[in-house]
Structure formats: structure tokens, C-alpha cells
Design a protein around this motif. Structure first.
Motif, PDB file in Angstrom:
ATOM      1  N   ASN A 290       0.548  -1.403  -0.124  1.00 22.93           N
ATOM      2  CA  ASN A 290      -0.035   0.119   0.003  1.00 22.93           C
ATOM      3  C   ASN A 290       0.930   0.838  -0.307  1.00 22.93           C
ATOM      4  O   ASN A 290       1.497   1.811   1.111  1.00 22.93           O
ATOM      5  N   ILE A 291       1.287   1.606  -1.340  1.00 22.31           N
ATOM      6  CA  ILE A 291       1.769   3.244  -1.412  1.00 22.31           C
ATOM      7  C   ILE A 291       1.122   3.828  -1.151  1.00 22.31           C
ATOM      8  O   ILE A 291       0.363   4.396  -2.647  1.00 22.31           O
ATOM      9  N   GLN A 292       0.321   4.870  -0.248  1.00 20.36           N
ATOM     10  CA  GLN A 292      -0.589   5.917   0.524  1.00 20.36           C
ATOM     11  C   GLN A 292      -0.499   6.963   1.199  1.00 20.36           C
ATOM     12  O   GLN A 292       0.525   7.117   1.817  1.00 20.36           O
ATOM     13  N   ASN A 293      -0.704   8.187   0.653  1.00 17.20           N
ATOM     14  CA  ASN A 293      -0.516   9.782   1.123  1.00 17.20           C
ATOM     15  C   ASN A 293       1.077  10.215   1.332  1.00 17.20           C
ATOM     16  O   ASN A 293       1.148  10.603   2.202  1.00 17.20           O
ATOM     17  N   ASN A 294       1.668   9.457   0.587  1.00 18.08           N
ATOM     18  CA  ASN A 294       3.043   9.951  -0.289  1.00 18.08           C
ATOM     19  C   ASN A 294       3.154  11.638  -0.604  1.00 18.08           C
ATOM     20  O   ASN A 294       2.277  11.391  -1.413  1.00 18.08           O
ATOM     21  N   VAL A 295       4.432  12.407  -0.287  1.00 24.91           N
ATOM     22  CA  VAL A 295       4.993  13.488  -0.542  1.00 24.91           C
ATOM     23  C   VAL A 295       6.063  13.382  -1.984  1.00 24.91           C
ATOM     24  O   VAL A 295       6.691  13.003  -0.983  1.00 24.91           O
ATOM     25  N   ILE A 296       5.877  13.358  -3.441  1.00 30.80           N
ATOM     26  CA  ILE A 296       7.265  13.545  -3.979  1.00 30.80           C
ATOM     27  C   ILE A 296       7.845  14.551  -4.229  1.00 30.80           C
ATOM     28  O   ILE A 296       7.060  14.297  -5.620  1.00 30.80           O
ATOM     29  N   ILE A 297       8.558  15.389  -3.953  1.00 33.07           N
ATOM     30  CA  ILE A 297       8.749  16.787  -4.735  1.00 33.07           C
ATOM     31  C   ILE A 297      10.606  16.868  -5.135  1.00 33.07           C
ATOM     32  O   ILE A 297      11.580  16.338  -4.191  1.00 33.07           O
ATOM     33  N   ALA A 298      10.587  17.051  -5.920  1.00 34.70           N
ATOM     34  CA  ALA A 298      12.244  16.586  -6.662  1.00 34.70           C
ATOM     35  C   ALA A 298      12.712  18.447  -7.303  1.00 34.70           C
ATOM     36  O   ALA A 298      12.022  18.287  -8.414  1.00 34.70           O
ATOM     37  N   ALA A 299      13.664  18.874  -6.700  1.00 36.41           N
ATOM     38  CA  ALA A 299      14.302  19.979  -7.701  1.00 36.41           C
ATOM     39  C   ALA A 299      15.208  19.016  -8.959  1.00 36.41           C
ATOM     40  O   ALA A 299      15.926  19.366  -9.809  1.00 36.41           O
ATOM     41  N   GLY A 300      15.700  18.493  -7.622  1.00 33.00           N
ATOM     42  CA  GLY A 300      17.283  17.037  -8.174  1.00 33.00           C
ATOM     43  C   GLY A 300      16.755  16.456  -8.973  1.00 33.00           C
ATOM     44  O   GLY A 300      15.027  16.126  -9.905  1.00 33.00           O
ATOM     45  N   ARG A 301      17.289  15.659  -9.584  1.00 35.57           N
ATOM     46  CA  ARG A 301      17.267  14.372 -10.722  1.00 35.57           C
ATOM     47  C   ARG A 301      16.834  12.763 -10.090  1.00 35.57           C
ATOM     48  O   ARG A 301      16.836  12.581  -8.526  1.00 35.57           O
TER      49      ARG A 301
ATOM     50  N   ARG B 224      -1.363  -7.180  -6.417  1.00 33.93           N
ATOM     51  CA  ARG B 224      -2.199  -6.651  -5.790  1.00 33.93           C
ATOM     52  C   ARG B 224      -2.452  -5.672  -5.095  1.00 33.93           C
ATOM     53  O   ARG B 224      -2.745  -5.570  -3.375  1.00 33.93           O
ATOM     54  N   SER B 225      -1.327  -4.319  -5.120  1.00 34.08           N
ATOM     55  CA  SER B 225      -1.140  -3.706  -4.488  1.00 34.08           C
ATOM     56  C   SER B 225      -1.805  -2.241  -5.263  1.00 34.08           C
ATOM     57  O   SER B 225      -2.425  -2.191  -6.018  1.00 34.08           O
ATOM     58  N   LEU B 226      -1.586  -1.186  -4.259  1.00 29.16           N
ATOM     59  CA  LEU B 226      -2.274   0.584  -4.375  1.00 29.16           C
ATOM     60  C   LEU B 226      -1.304   1.375  -3.892  1.00 29.16           C
ATOM     61  O   LEU B 226      -0.448   1.351  -3.023  1.00 29.16           O
ATOM     62  N   ILE B 227      -1.524   2.127  -5.238  1.00 26.16           N
ATOM     63  CA  ILE B 227      -0.984   3.456  -5.363  1.00 26.16           C
ATOM     64  C   ILE B 227      -2.070   4.614  -4.541  1.00 26.16           C
ATOM     65  O   ILE B 227      -3.125   4.709  -6.229  1.00 26.16           O
ATOM     66  N   SER B 228      -2.195   5.535  -4.160  1.00 21.30           N
ATOM     67  CA  SER B 228      -3.732   5.982  -4.523  1.00 21.30           C
ATOM     68  C   SER B 228      -2.878   7.850  -3.093  1.00 21.30           C
ATOM     69  O   SER B 228      -2.205   7.259  -1.789  1.00 21.30           O
ATOM     70  N   GLY B 229      -3.711   8.614  -3.426  1.00 22.78           N
ATOM     71  CA  GLY B 229      -3.754   9.640  -1.925  1.00 22.78           C
ATOM     72  C   GLY B 229      -1.840  10.001  -2.898  1.00 22.78           C
ATOM     73  O   GLY B 229      -1.740  11.252  -1.613  1.00 22.78           O
ATOM     74  N   ASN B 230      -1.282   9.919  -3.383  1.00 23.89           N
ATOM     75  CA  ASN B 230      -0.040  10.788  -3.465  1.00 23.89           C
ATOM     76  C   ASN B 230       0.116  11.957  -3.787  1.00 23.89           C
ATOM     77  O   ASN B 230      -0.095  12.720  -4.771  1.00 23.89           O
ATOM     78  N   ILE B 231       0.879  12.630  -3.832  1.00 21.80           N
ATOM     79  CA  ILE B 231       1.523  13.586  -4.224  1.00 21.80           C
ATOM     80  C   ILE B 231       2.439  13.770  -5.404  1.00 21.80           C
ATOM     81  O   ILE B 231       3.494  14.296  -4.258  1.00 21.80           O
ATOM     82  N   ILE B 232       2.702  13.874  -6.409  1.00 25.47           N
ATOM     83  CA  ILE B 232       3.901  13.504  -6.773  1.00 25.47           C
ATOM     84  C   ILE B 232       4.281  14.328  -7.559  1.00 25.47           C
ATOM     85  O   ILE B 232       3.731  14.596  -9.095  1.00 25.47           O
ATOM     86  N   ARG B 233       5.297  15.292  -7.984  1.00 27.84           N
ATOM     87  CA  ARG B 233       5.725  17.082  -8.469  1.00 27.84           C
ATOM     88  C   ARG B 233       7.222  16.839  -8.418  1.00 27.84           C
ATOM     89  O   ARG B 233       7.636  17.969  -7.596  1.00 27.84           O
ATOM     90  N   PRO B 234       8.075  16.235  -9.467  1.00 25.38           N
ATOM     91  CA  PRO B 234       9.237  16.621  -9.966  1.00 25.38           C
ATOM     92  C   PRO B 234       9.333  17.669 -10.705  1.00 25.38           C
ATOM     93  O   PRO B 234       8.471  17.707 -11.810  1.00 25.38           O
ATOM     94  N   TRP B 235      10.371  18.322 -10.823  1.00 20.34           N
ATOM     95  CA  TRP B 235       9.934  19.812 -11.801  1.00 20.34           C
ATOM     96  C   TRP B 235      10.969  20.077 -11.896  1.00 20.34           C
ATOM     97  O   TRP B 235      11.362  21.899 -12.156  1.00 20.34           O
TER      98      TRP B 235
ATOM     99  N   VAL C 144      -4.120   2.437  -9.505  1.00 19.21           N
ATOM    100  CA  VAL C 144      -3.569   4.023  -9.628  1.00 19.21           C
ATOM    101  C   VAL C 144      -4.858   4.385  -9.527  1.00 19.21           C
ATOM    102  O   VAL C 144      -5.303   5.509 -10.253  1.00 19.21           O
ATOM    103  N   SER C 145      -4.720   5.077  -8.389  1.00 22.14           N
ATOM    104  CA  SER C 145      -6.265   6.508  -7.880  1.00 22.14           C
ATOM    105  C   SER C 145      -5.688   7.337  -6.815  1.00 22.14           C
ATOM    106  O   SER C 145      -5.238   6.988  -5.595  1.00 22.14           O
ATOM    107  N   ASP C 146      -6.873   8.127  -7.362  1.00 24.23           N
ATOM    108  CA  ASP C 146      -7.363   9.534  -6.399  1.00 24.23           C
ATOM    109  C   ASP C 146      -5.410  10.777  -6.051  1.00 24.23           C
ATOM    110  O   ASP C 146      -5.013  11.089  -5.276  1.00 24.23           O
ATOM    111  N   ASN C 147      -4.352  10.077  -6.982  1.00 19.25           N
ATOM    112  CA  ASN C 147      -3.272  11.047  -6.896  1.00 19.25           C
ATOM    113  C   ASN C 147      -3.261  12.389  -7.331  1.00 19.25           C
ATOM    114  O   ASN C 147      -3.942  11.818  -8.259  1.00 19.25           O
ATOM    115  N   LEU C 148      -2.133  12.931  -7.359  1.00 22.57           N
ATOM    116  CA  LEU C 148      -1.878  14.210  -8.167  1.00 22.57           C
ATOM    117  C   LEU C 148      -0.678  13.939  -8.678  1.00 22.57           C
ATOM    118  O   LEU C 148       0.171  13.706  -7.653  1.00 22.57           O
TER     119      LEU C 148
END
Length: 265
Positions: A88-99, A110-121, A138-142
Motif C-alpha cells: 500500500n503506497i498511500q498519502n506520500n509526497v514526492i517533490i524534486a528539484a533534483g534528478r 494486488r497493490s494500491l498507489i493512492s492519495g500521493n502527491i508526485i511533483r518533480p519539476w 493507481v487512484s486519487d493521486n496528483l
């Protein structure tokens, strides 16, 4: 420098830590059930994988923040290994100015990826969210500036990507069964009306989808002056399709309600 935290067992919890760089894996949990939760990872240098799980089922990776600074370089931020399930990969925040090469590598079924914010830039090539096991949702992520790739070569089950907010995202299916629907910013279903006018036998429709439709459904909605014996769709492209009729519909034209989809719902 190779591993920061490496734990093995059942009922292991890694919580509420502030953790930095590691040349290989910053945190790795072998065994399950278990949990990696409420940690803050600040990556300023070269790091292999930030969060990794292996040799276990029923593991929660929740409420973590992974901040890759400009000087940071990460191969994978979150990784699960093949042969295990219910990660269960849920409600994590991944932000990146690096690589970052991979924001997530999900190889557990049978895994769930949900509610995460993933914003590399950082402006470099988009990192990849790689799924290599089926029966994953994979649901309800940004998710922004990321390429989502399904490569389930063993066809272990359907992968569903739905109800996400997607910005600058490309989705590619190289192997496996994939369903993509109802994602904001990534239109895979659309509908409207189109009219084949008096004196014409075709109309070109702008469908507004992310790719060429795989199915277009048509319903005539008026009784044209001249009877239409049959109608069909042709020239499906990334931006348009054409509705054709066998004869000029006459003064009223012929109006079609249309619905177009990419993939099957």
C-alpha cells in the motif's frame, strides 16, 4: 554510506524519522506485515533507492515525504519487489528539484498507489512511474511531469489508473492489461454532437482525447429529409475522426450524438 536503515522481520515499523542520503537504499524493509510511515527524507546527494520493501506482503508505505533537493540524484524514490503482494503506497509526497529516474517502481501484485502527491519539476526528462505487476490500482493521486509505464510481461492481472489529477503525464502500455478512465487532465472519454450538413456525406469531429480513439459510438438523433441507409466512422487520428453517411441527408442534415473512448472502460 551503503544503507541507512535495513530491517528484517514481521511486524516491523519505521516511523517518525528524519533521514538523509545513502549511496544504496536509504530505508529497506524485508518481511511483512510492516510499515514505513511518517518519515521525512531529505536527499541532497547521490542515492539509490529511498524507500524499498522486499521479501514480504501486507506492507504500508504511508504519509512519507521525499524531498530531493537540487543537488540530489535518486534512481528510485519508492520500490517494491516482484513476487510479493498487497503493498500500500498511500498519502506520500514526492517533490524534486533534483534528478529522479523512477518515482515509483511497483513490482508487487494486488497493490494500491493512492492519495500521493508526485511533483518533480527540475526540467530534465520526466521520471517514470513503472508498474510491472498486475491487479494494481493507481487512484486519487496528483501526478505531474511523470511518465507512467505498464510493463506486466507475465499478464498477472488488470492495472487500473483512474480518478487522478494528471499534469504533463504520458501513459504507455508496453505489456499487460490496462484500464485508464476518469482522470482530470488526461481525457480518455468524451462525447458531443455532430451534424452532416445538407449536400454533404461526411463531417470531421475534433474529439479532444489524449490519443486516437479505440471506439466511437454513434446515435442518430433526428429524422433526416433523405433516408440514411448506413453510416460509419473513419480516419481516427490523435485529434479527429470522420463520420460518414451513404447519401446526402437533405435539408435537415443528419445529427449524431457521439461518444469516443481510448481503451475500454
Amino acid at each position: 554510506r551503503d544503507l541507512c536503515i535495513y530491517l528484517y522481520g514481521t511486524g516491523v515499523f519505521i516511523r517518525n524519522n528524519w533521514i538523509g542520503n545513502a549511496y544504496a537504499d536509504t530505508v529497506e524493509l524485508l518481511g511483512g506485515p510492516g510499515e514505513i510511515a511518517n518519515n521525512h527524507f531529505e536527499i541532497t546527494g547521490e542515492t539509490g533507492t529511498v524507500i524499498s520493501v522486499d521479501a514480504g506482503n501486507d506492507i504500508n508505505l504511508i504519509n512519507n515525504t521525499i524531498d530531493v533537493k537540487t543537488s540530489g540524484a535518486v534512481e528510485t524514490t519508492i520500490r517494491s519487489w516482484q513476487g510479493y503482494s498487497r503493498i500500500n503506497i498511500q498519502n506520500n509526497v514526492i517533490i524534486a528539484a533534483g534528478r529522479i529516474q523512477h518515482v515509483i517502481k511497483s513490482a508487487s501484485s494486488r497493490s494500491l498507489i493512492s492519495g500521493n502527491i508526485i511533483r518533480p519539476w527540475n526540467g530534465a526528462a520526466n521520471p517514470v512511474l513503472l508498474i510491472t505487476a498486475g491487479t494494481t490500482t493507481v487512484s486519487d493521486n496528483l501526478i505531474a511531469n511523470t511518465n507512467i509505464v505498464l510493463n506486466d510481461t507475465e499478464a498477472t492481472g488488470e492495472v487500473v489508473i483512474q480518478d487522478n489529477i494528471l499534469e504533463g503525464v504520458k501513459i504507455t502500455n508496453t505489456a499487460g492489461k490496462l484500464k485508464v478512465s476518469h482522470n482530470s487532465g488526461y481525457t480518455t472519454e468524451n462525447s458531443g454532437t455532430a451534424t452532416v450538413a445538407n449536400g454533404a456525406t461526411a463531417v470531421v469531429v475534433d474529439h479532444g482525447l489524449v490519443a486516437a480513439p479505440t471506439r466511437v459510438q454513434l446515435t442518430p438523433s433526428n429524422n433526416p429529409t433523405n433516408a440514411i441507409a448506413w453510416y460509419w466512422v473513419s480516419n481516427l487520428t490523435a485529434t479527429q475522426f470522420t463520420i460518414n453517411v451513404n447519401t446526402d441527408p437533405g435539408a435537415t442534415g443528419v445529427i449524431f450524438d457521439w461518444r469516443a473512448t481510448v481503451g475500454e472502460e
